[in-house]
Enzyme design. Structure first.
Site: not given
Length: 355
Positions: A221, A259-260, A288, A318
């Site tokens: 990350d 989805h971001d 997801e 989404e």
């Protein structure tokens, strides 16, 4: 008769608008219950608890809460079936108890949604929703219109917001991890090394490695995120940017990451995933929501709400299965299969095209 039916339909239509207009009240009442730890108080009391007993435990008993206000909040939450109330046969005080819903609000439970209730209803998350109509007229990102920067930038500069966000993501990771581990054993057992892209503080990958100790786990990350990650056996934390490069592994897992982002950004991430895994037997595990426009499943309606959450907080969305197929093919994954698990999300297992 026709006129009466029309009048009833119009009256119901008016009632619906009132209900939707004030639906934020449900969220705020829920947030207050989490902040006041009402579910925890009832649970620690062993169940059925009077309002005065609940009030006496708020703030450690150091203050005298407004019991009338508490009663009004509880009244709505009982109507929403978050809590339940019993009328004692001896005519004594009402007894409040937990339901299957409020058990998800227990702070110290392994499976809790309390942190994400606080995150999603925090004032800093609310402001972007007021920019929807402006985004329709002008385009743009709602969060950026509200704050002049994107969510990730704001969180990286504000430790309190970063912690709030990480705690919210960590609790959902636990809930989803439980569903993955119980329903996706065949998909994980043969993997030698797994990198969790956008893995936050490492909640998901640590639980997977704990279940499959032969596996080498990598939590990947942004640097400011992994800097707050605890140490886990069998897991290494690596800071970086998934748009530049992803650490090599037998497989990649991404939970609530794609989805971001826009389709173009997702394709870029997927291409980096493809570079990070073997050409043969490599795979990307995408966790997801899959939108089903006519779906009637227990979580299907929430998917469309989550789509607007993405609009409010990110530049993502989404997607339906057809939309997932399109970005997977763009990223170099022409074959995929969907595995349903008992959760808000599904698993999309994608396989790289031969070179």
């Amino acid at each position: 008769m026709e006129r009466i039916e029309l009048d009833e339909a119009m009256l119901q239509g008016q009632a619906d608008i009132w209900r939707y207009m004030y639906s934020f009240a449900d969220a705020m009442a829920l947030k207050s219950a989490v902040e006041l730890r009402i579910a925890d108080i009832i649970h620690s009391n062993g169940g059925a608890t009077t309002l005065s007993q609940i009030a006496s435990c708020i703030n450690g008993g150091l203050t005298s809460p407004d019991i009338t206000t508490l009663a009004r909040i509880m009244r709505l939450l009982i109507r929403r079936k978050i809590f339940t109330v019993h009328h004692p046969s001896d005519g004594g005080d009402l007894l409040y108890d937990l339901t299957h819903s409020s058990r998800w609000l227990l702070h110290d439970s392994e499976q809790t949604l309390a942190p994400i209730v606080l995150m999603n209803n925090h004032t800093w998350q609310m402001a972007p929703w007021h920019y929807f109509s402006q985004c329709v007229k002008e385009g743009g990102i709602a969060f950026k219109k509200a704050y002049g920067c994107e969510l990730w930038d704001l969180a990286s500069r504000n430790p309190d917001l970063n912690k709030l966000f990480n705690d919210g993501m960590a609790c959902t990771a636990k809930v989803v991890t439980n569903a993955i581990l119980s329903s996706y054993k065949q998909g994980l057992s043969s993997i030698g090394s797994l990198v969790d892209v956008g893995g936050g503080t490492g909640g998901l990958i640590s639980e997977i490695v704990k279940t499959y100790p032969h596996m080498k786990g990598i939590n990947f990350d942004l640097p400011h995120v992994v800097s707050m990650a605890p140490t886990y056996n069998g897991v290494s934390h690596i800071g970086g940017d998934m748009f530049h490069a992803i650490p090599n592994a037998d497989a990649v897992i991404m939970k609530w990451i794609l989805h971001d982002w826009t389709d173009e950004e997702c394709i870029k991430i997927l291409r980096n995933c493809k570079k990070a895994i073997p050409r043969e037997n490599g795979k990307v595990i995408i966790v997801e929501i899959i939108l089903k426009e006519d779906g009637s499943g227990v979580f299907d309606d929430i998917g469309f709400v989550m789509d607007l959450v993405m609009f409010a907080h990110t530049n993502g969305k989404e997607r339906t299965e057809a939309e997932w197929k399109k970005i997977l093919e763009g990223g170099g994954f022409s074959h995929h299969k969907i595995i349903n698990i008992p959760a808000l999300v599904s698993i999309i297992e994608a396989y790289p095209d031969a070179q």
